[in-house]
Design an enzyme around this catalytic site. Structure first.
Site, short mmCIF file in Angstrom:
data_model
loop_
_atom_site.label_atom_id
_atom_site.label_comp_id
_atom_site.label_asym_id
_atom_site.label_seq_id
_atom_site.Cartn_x
_atom_site.Cartn_y
_atom_site.Cartn_z
CG HIS A 112 -2.14 0.77 1.15
ND1 HIS A 112 -3.20 0.41 0.36
CD2 HIS A 112 -2.51 1.95 1.73
CE1 HIS A 112 -4.17 1.31 0.47
NE2 HIS A 112 -3.76 2.26 1.29
CB THR A 148 -1.43 3.22 -2.76
OG1 THR A 148 -0.60 2.06 -2.87
CG2 THR A 148 -1.54 3.65 -1.32
CD GLU A 149 -5.32 5.52 0.72
OE1 GLU A 149 -6.47 5.93 0.63
OE2 GLU A 149 -4.95 4.76 1.64
CG LEU A 150 -9.26 4.87 -5.70
CD1 LEU A 150 -10.64 5.47 -5.94
CD2 LEU A 150 -9.16 3.56 -6.46
CD1 TRP A 302 -8.70 7.45 -1.52
CD2 TRP A 302 -10.38 6.12 -2.14
NE1 TRP A 302 -8.63 6.31 -0.75
CE2 TRP A 302 -9.65 5.47 -1.11
CE3 TRP A 302 -11.49 5.45 -2.68
CZ2 TRP A 302 -9.99 4.22 -0.62
CZ3 TRP A 302 -11.82 4.20 -2.18
CH2 TRP A 302 -11.08 3.59 -1.17
#
Length: 400
Positions: A112, A148-150, A302
């Site tokens: 991540h 990771t996190e869009l 995001w």
């Protein structure tokens, strides 16, 4: 024949390796970095409140509706390792979901990490590592990618396409879309073979954040109300992508809010009151033709109102820690040591940088929820102490 609109549910599953309180005097004397007690306690709690009950609920829904119902998951290597250690029965329920054929598991970075923003080599290495782990646990090599996190940009998308993925998930950020709707499939500007699925953040937030917010004007959210919003959104597009943290269910919002019951009742209402078809990201990508390339010159995510990367690398503390960490990449590779490589992966988890975030304004509540430190500065000092010891170990190994 008119193509029916699609609904795509995707859940992010991740838990970081939390660091113990690591003091200056530990540097060079103690290379034990992790708070095993916190990691075990939190992972077990989340498994009991969210992963196990929600996975069982999805299995029930699949049993009831068969191949008509579909979901997708992105599970980081970090959380898989912790589930193996602390909650193997939860990992087993994910494997059961995989066997139904109604669930797609996506590729991402192993830990991540934010490697896509700084190191193409580390990024690709982690994606390969993660894909192998997913194949080992769930029996299928991932076809779709979720960073990771869009996090996404034209350049990152082109790298992902080069790795052989044909579909990538990202955020339907307003400053990128302008007047366009997120409810269509788009393509990468550099490599049009990569399809992009954009999150409808309004409808995703209605479940992920606003469901239990009693101060929100639309509270309470019930199935009929939500169905109405879905129908309205479908007038302006072909696919509604609902992307959220899996921990939304039972952890961030407890079962007592009624969120599990809401989700249990939602599919039947979708089938009886709308034209939507449940699809996995791969199916959405095959079913709908991209309407246009999406121009994203700078990285989006995001997170927070800005939908950029400032939640992780937006201040001097974060940038200092981030650059120091990635300066070690070649040395870590040259050290060729299994434990060093493992620690390097763990130290790349985006959460460590998130804890150093100083943006406590519009998104302060969200940041505070995920914060194990008293201040961003404390998070920075603790991380840099650990990193200092790690650097000593790497240099020591290279001298041997």
């Amino acid at each position: 024949m008119e193509t029916k609109p699609s609904i795509c549910f995707y859940f992010q599953v991740h838990q970081p390796d939390r660091l113990r309180q690591y003091r200056f005097f530990d540097i060079g004397n103690d290379s034990h970095y992790y708070d095993e007690f916190a990691n075990r306690t939190i992972v077990r709690r989340v498994a009991e409140r969210c992963y196990i009950p929600m996975n069982n609920l999805l299995l029930e829904l699949i049993e009831k509706f068969g191949k008509k119902i579909k979901f997708a998951f992105s599970i980081s290597g970090s959380v898989i390792e912790q589930l193996e250690l602390y909650a193997p029965e939860a990992l087993e329920t994910f494997r059961k979901l995989s066997k139904t054929g109604c669930v797609e598991f996506l590729a991402e970075t192993y830990s991540h990490s934010l490697a896509s923003l700084i190191s193409p080599t580390e990024f690709e290495k982690q994606v390969k590592l993660h894909s192998a782990l997913i194949q080992k646990n769930f029996g299928k090599k991932p076809k779709c990618f979720r960073n990771t996190e869009l996090i996404y940009s034209d350049e990152i998308g082109a790298k992902v396409a080069k790795m052989g993925f044909t579909t990538m998930l990202t955020e339907g950020a307003k400053h990128i879309l302008g007047w366009k709707s997120p409810n269509f499939v788009f393509s990468n500007t550099i490599n049009p073979k990569l399809n992009l699925l954009l999150r409808n953040f309004v409808l995703s937030y209605d479940i992920a954040f606003r469901f239990s917010d009693r101060s929100w004007q639309n509270w309470p959210v019930d199935v009929d109300k939500y169905i109405g919003w879905l129908k309205d959104a479908a007038k302006d597009g072909e696919v509604i992508n609902l992307f959220m943290d899996y921990e939304t269910f039972g952890e961030h919002q407890s079962a007592s809010t009624g969120i599990m019951d809401f989700f249990k009742a939602l599919p039947e209402a979708i089938f009886t009151k709308t034209d939507f078809e449940f699809c996995t990201p791969s199916e959405v990508s095959k079913k709908h033709t991209p309407v246009s390339p999406l121009n994203v010159p700078y990285a989006i995510s995001w997170a927070d109102e800005e939908r950029d990367t400032t939640a992780w690398i937006g201040n001097e503390l974060q940038n200092e820690a981030f650059s120091k960490l990635y300066e070690l990449e070649d040395k870590v590779m040259a050290a060729d040591d299994e434990q060093i490589a493992k620690d390097y992966l763990r130290l790349q988890e985006s959460d460590h940088f998130y804890y150093m975030c100083t943006k406590f304004f519009s998104d302060g509540v969200v940041h505070n929820y995920f914060h194990p430190y008293d201040s961003p500065y404390e998070a920075f000092i603790n991380y840099m102490n650990v990193l200092s010891d790690f650097i000593l170990r790497v240099d020591e190994k290279l001298k041997q």
